[in-house]
Design a protein around this motif. Sequence first.
Motif, PDB file in Angstrom:
ATOM      1  N   CYS A   1     -13.084  -8.712 -11.503  1.00 44.32           N
ATOM      2  CA  CYS A   1     -11.856  -7.737 -11.197  1.00 44.32           C
ATOM      3  C   CYS A   1     -11.846  -6.230 -12.399  1.00 44.32           C
ATOM      4  O   CYS A   1     -12.336  -6.675 -13.153  1.00 44.32           O
ATOM      5  N   ILE A   2     -11.813  -5.117 -11.628  1.00 50.11           N
ATOM      6  CA  ILE A   2     -11.775  -4.550 -12.280  1.00 50.11           C
ATOM      7  C   ILE A   2     -10.156  -3.689 -11.626  1.00 50.11           C
ATOM      8  O   ILE A   2     -10.035  -3.580 -10.520  1.00 50.11           O
ATOM      9  N   HIS A   3      -9.496  -3.361 -12.467  1.00 44.72           N
ATOM     10  CA  HIS A   3      -8.328  -2.964 -12.617  1.00 44.72           C
ATOM     11  C   HIS A   3      -8.392  -1.253 -13.138  1.00 44.72           C
ATOM     12  O   HIS A   3      -7.982  -0.928 -13.727  1.00 44.72           O
ATOM     13  N   ASP A   4      -8.591  -0.517 -11.696  1.00 41.80           N
ATOM     14  CA  ASP A   4      -7.795   0.868 -11.996  1.00 41.80           C
ATOM     15  C   ASP A   4      -6.517   1.295 -11.611  1.00 41.80           C
ATOM     16  O   ASP A   4      -6.403   2.148 -10.796  1.00 41.80           O
ATOM     17  N   CYS A   5      -5.774   1.115 -13.044  1.00 42.25           N
ATOM     18  CA  CYS A   5      -4.698   0.689 -12.705  1.00 42.25           C
ATOM     19  C   CYS A   5      -3.989   2.855 -13.609  1.00 42.25           C
ATOM     20  O   CYS A   5      -3.604   3.196 -12.980  1.00 42.25           O
ATOM     21  N   GLY A   6      -4.783   3.330 -14.055  1.00 45.13           N
ATOM     22  CA  GLY A   6      -4.569   4.508 -14.487  1.00 45.13           C
ATOM     23  C   GLY A   6      -3.078   4.725 -15.862  1.00 45.13           C
ATOM     24  O   GLY A   6      -2.917   3.712 -16.146  1.00 45.13           O
ATOM     25  N   LYS A   7      -2.753   5.839 -16.074  1.00 41.80           N
ATOM     26  CA  LYS A   7      -0.648   5.737 -15.647  1.00 41.80           C
ATOM     27  C   LYS A   7      -0.298   4.489 -14.751  1.00 41.80           C
ATOM     28  O   LYS A   7      -0.142   5.001 -14.138  1.00 41.80           O
ATOM     29  N   VAL A   8       0.570   3.969 -15.617  1.00 46.12           N
ATOM     30  CA  VAL A   8       1.257   2.924 -14.907  1.00 46.12           C
ATOM     31  C   VAL A   8       2.864   3.481 -15.040  1.00 46.12           C
ATOM     32  O   VAL A   8       3.660   3.993 -15.176  1.00 46.12           O
ATOM     33  N   ASN A   9       3.435   3.094 -13.618  1.00 47.62           N
ATOM     34  CA  ASN A   9       4.613   4.342 -13.420  1.00 47.62           C
ATOM     35  C   ASN A   9       5.313   2.987 -13.637  1.00 47.62           C
ATOM     36  O   ASN A   9       5.857   1.739 -13.556  1.00 47.62           O
ATOM     37  N   MET A  10       6.961   3.102 -14.385  1.00 45.58           N
ATOM     38  CA  MET A  10       7.323   2.285 -15.624  1.00 45.58           C
ATOM     39  C   MET A  10       8.709   2.069 -14.994  1.00 45.58           C
ATOM     40  O   MET A  10      10.005   1.677 -15.276  1.00 45.58           O
TER      41      MET A  10
ATOM     42  N   VAL B   1       0.872  -0.885  -0.078  1.00 48.36           N
ATOM     43  CA  VAL B   1      -0.123   0.134   0.095  1.00 48.36           C
ATOM     44  C   VAL B   1       0.712   1.148  -0.009  1.00 48.36           C
ATOM     45  O   VAL B   1       1.531   1.228   0.646  1.00 48.36           O
ATOM     46  N   ASN B   2       0.894   1.965  -1.073  1.00 45.51           N
ATOM     47  CA  ASN B   2       1.177   3.625  -0.712  1.00 45.51           C
ATOM     48  C   ASN B   2       0.015   4.289  -1.145  1.00 45.51           C
ATOM     49  O   ASN B   2       0.079   5.678  -1.135  1.00 45.51           O
ATOM     50  N   ASP B   3      -0.977   3.886  -1.354  1.00 42.22           N
ATOM     51  CA  ASP B   3      -2.706   5.313  -1.379  1.00 42.22           C
ATOM     52  C   ASP B   3      -3.394   4.897  -0.732  1.00 42.22           C
ATOM     53  O   ASP B   3      -4.615   3.528  -0.788  1.00 42.22           O
ATOM     54  N   GLU B   4      -3.773   5.138   0.356  1.00 40.57           N
ATOM     55  CA  GLU B   4      -4.489   4.609   1.498  1.00 40.57           C
ATOM     56  C   GLU B   4      -6.216   5.060   0.862  1.00 40.57           C
ATOM     57  O   GLU B   4      -6.895   4.130   1.067  1.00 40.57           O
ATOM     58  N   VAL B   5      -6.677   6.139   0.121  1.00 37.21           N
ATOM     59  CA  VAL B   5      -7.540   5.664  -0.450  1.00 37.21           C
ATOM     60  C   VAL B   5      -7.803   4.772  -1.287  1.00 37.21           C
ATOM     61  O   VAL B   5      -9.288   4.117  -1.418  1.00 37.21           O
ATOM     62  N   LYS B   6      -6.754   4.237  -2.261  1.00 38.24           N
ATOM     63  CA  LYS B   6      -7.076   3.219  -3.483  1.00 38.24           C
ATOM     64  C   LYS B   6      -7.627   1.867  -2.554  1.00 38.24           C
ATOM     65  O   LYS B   6      -7.992   1.142  -2.653  1.00 38.24           O
ATOM     66  N   TYR B   7      -6.773   1.573  -1.356  1.00 33.93           N
ATOM     67  CA  TYR B   7      -6.593   0.776  -0.678  1.00 33.93           C
ATOM     68  C   TYR B   7      -8.277   0.406   0.377  1.00 33.93           C
ATOM     69  O   TYR B   7      -8.840  -0.464   0.218  1.00 33.93           O
ATOM     70  N   GLU B   8      -8.265   1.699   0.808  1.00 36.88           N
ATOM     71  CA  GLU B   8      -9.518   0.967   1.351  1.00 36.88           C
ATOM     72  C   GLU B   8     -10.540   0.710  -0.090  1.00 36.88           C
ATOM     73  O   GLU B   8     -12.092   0.462   0.611  1.00 36.88           O
ATOM     74  N   GLU B   9     -10.817   2.356  -1.068  1.00 38.35           N
ATOM     75  CA  GLU B   9     -11.699   1.230  -1.752  1.00 38.35           C
ATOM     76  C   GLU B   9     -11.512  -0.229  -2.491  1.00 38.35           C
ATOM     77  O   GLU B   9     -12.357  -1.024  -2.219  1.00 38.35           O
ATOM     78  N   CYS B  10     -10.432  -0.881  -1.923  1.00 36.28           N
ATOM     79  CA  CYS B  10     -10.331  -2.422  -2.455  1.00 36.28           C
ATOM     80  C   CYS B  10     -10.647  -3.300  -1.335  1.00 36.28           C
ATOM     81  O   CYS B  10     -11.489  -3.938  -1.610  1.00 36.28           O
ATOM     82  N   LYS B  11     -10.430  -2.701  -0.127  1.00 37.01           N
ATOM     83  CA  LYS B  11     -11.077  -3.411   0.527  1.00 37.01           C
ATOM     84  C   LYS B  11     -12.910  -3.176   0.951  1.00 37.01           C
ATOM     85  O   LYS B  11     -13.496  -4.541   1.414  1.00 37.01           O
ATOM     86  N   PHE B  12     -13.398  -2.548   0.788  1.00 37.30           N
ATOM     87  CA  PHE B  12     -14.269  -1.657   0.855  1.00 37.30           C
ATOM     88  C   PHE B  12     -15.178  -3.225  -0.113  1.00 37.30           C
ATOM     89  O   PHE B  12     -16.266  -4.222   0.418  1.00 37.30           O
TER      90      PHE B  12
ATOM     91  N   LYS C   1      -4.057 -17.264  -0.530  1.00 35.49           N
ATOM     92  CA  LYS C   1      -3.639 -15.802  -0.345  1.00 35.49           C
ATOM     93  C   LYS C   1      -4.355 -15.695  -2.032  1.00 35.49           C
ATOM     94  O   LYS C   1      -3.915 -15.905  -2.607  1.00 35.49           O
ATOM     95  N   VAL C   2      -4.297 -13.930  -1.829  1.00 37.66           N
ATOM     96  CA  VAL C   2      -5.064 -13.337  -2.782  1.00 37.66           C
ATOM     97  C   VAL C   2      -3.672 -12.574  -2.511  1.00 37.66           C
ATOM     98  O   VAL C   2      -4.260 -11.388  -1.669  1.00 37.66           O
ATOM     99  N   TYR C   3      -2.736 -11.890  -3.202  1.00 32.95           N
ATOM    100  CA  TYR C   3      -1.942 -10.517  -3.650  1.00 32.95           C
ATOM    101  C   TYR C   3      -2.584  -9.846  -4.414  1.00 32.95           C
ATOM    102  O   TYR C   3      -2.869 -10.828  -5.758  1.00 32.95           O
ATOM    103  N   ILE C   4      -3.006  -8.956  -4.129  1.00 32.88           N
ATOM    104  CA  ILE C   4      -3.742  -7.673  -4.444  1.00 32.88           C
ATOM    105  C   ILE C   4      -3.565  -6.480  -4.934  1.00 32.88           C
ATOM    106  O   ILE C   4      -3.307  -5.778  -4.339  1.00 32.88           O
ATOM    107  N   HIS C   5      -3.673  -5.884  -5.972  1.00 37.78           N
ATOM    108  CA  HIS C   5      -3.148  -4.616  -5.721  1.00 37.78           C
ATOM    109  C   HIS C   5      -3.865  -3.167  -5.316  1.00 37.78           C
ATOM    110  O   HIS C   5      -5.272  -3.729  -5.091  1.00 37.78           O
ATOM    111  N   GLN C   6      -3.533  -2.967  -4.695  1.00 37.52           N
ATOM    112  CA  GLN C   6      -4.320  -1.907  -3.993  1.00 37.52           C
ATOM    113  C   GLN C   6      -5.329  -1.290  -4.962  1.00 37.52           C
ATOM    114  O   GLN C   6      -6.557  -0.404  -4.650  1.00 37.52           O
ATOM    115  N   ASP C   7      -5.271  -1.233  -6.424  1.00 45.22           N
ATOM    116  CA  ASP C   7      -6.435  -0.465  -7.409  1.00 45.22           C
ATOM    117  C   ASP C   7      -6.579  -1.313  -8.016  1.00 45.22           C
ATOM    118  O   ASP C   7      -7.293  -1.439  -9.040  1.00 45.22           O
TER     119      ASP C   7
END
Length: 223
Positions: free
Chosen positions: A195-204, A14-25, A65-71
């Motif tokens: 799933c929805i992957h709300d990734c937007g622009k990816v950090n490369m 986690v580095n984005d608390e808003v995204k993570y809370e939505e993921c947990k929702f 185990k579900v390894y899941i991105h915060q988005d």
Amino acid sequence: MKKNKNKVCFITAVNDEVKYEECKFYINNLEIPEGIEIEFISIRKAKSITSAYNSAMNRTDARYKVYIHQDTFIINKRFIYEILDLFENRKIAMIGVAGGRGIDSTGIWSKCSKVITRVYDTGDPGYIHLLSYGDIDGKYEKVDIIDGLIMITQYDVKWREDIFKGWHFYDASQSREFINRGYEIIVPRQDNIWCIHDCGKVNMNMYEENRKIFVREYIKENI
């Protein structure tokens, strides 16, 4: 550590608390089979995603185990039922929703000879579209490599933090680690998209460096 077959652990760097809370929702609104326990482990300020995932893997006794991105947002409420049903086949070690079969010399999953993907994606901000590629016969299709937006396991294999220091190709590496041990990786048919992957622009950042490490480590035809 003895594994608890009645527990599903959701693991996120986690580095984005808003995204993570939505993921947990979305996870908290899933239908939970009787007798199944849900656990959350979040890792913050991680040096790499491989180190985050190893840390979390070693902290839980959950078999699944579900390894899941915060988005990544799980929209199929029957998700847990469906993964447990698939894992009745003990040869299946890991499940993803985007992957491919036939890895080429680049090591990039989307350049596989056959891409097999079922996921909603927001690559363009504000616009959701379905990425659906490849025919799936039966309940699932075996693949050689999956994308890391969600990686669901029933066995533990150490993530290669010894060689992957960034945030790319950890998923490709873990796919190969499982297959090299004789396990199967699959993308399910998904009558209802998971799933929805709300990734937007990816950090490369460090993408190319990690790609070359993956190729050296896992692909015979080095480039």
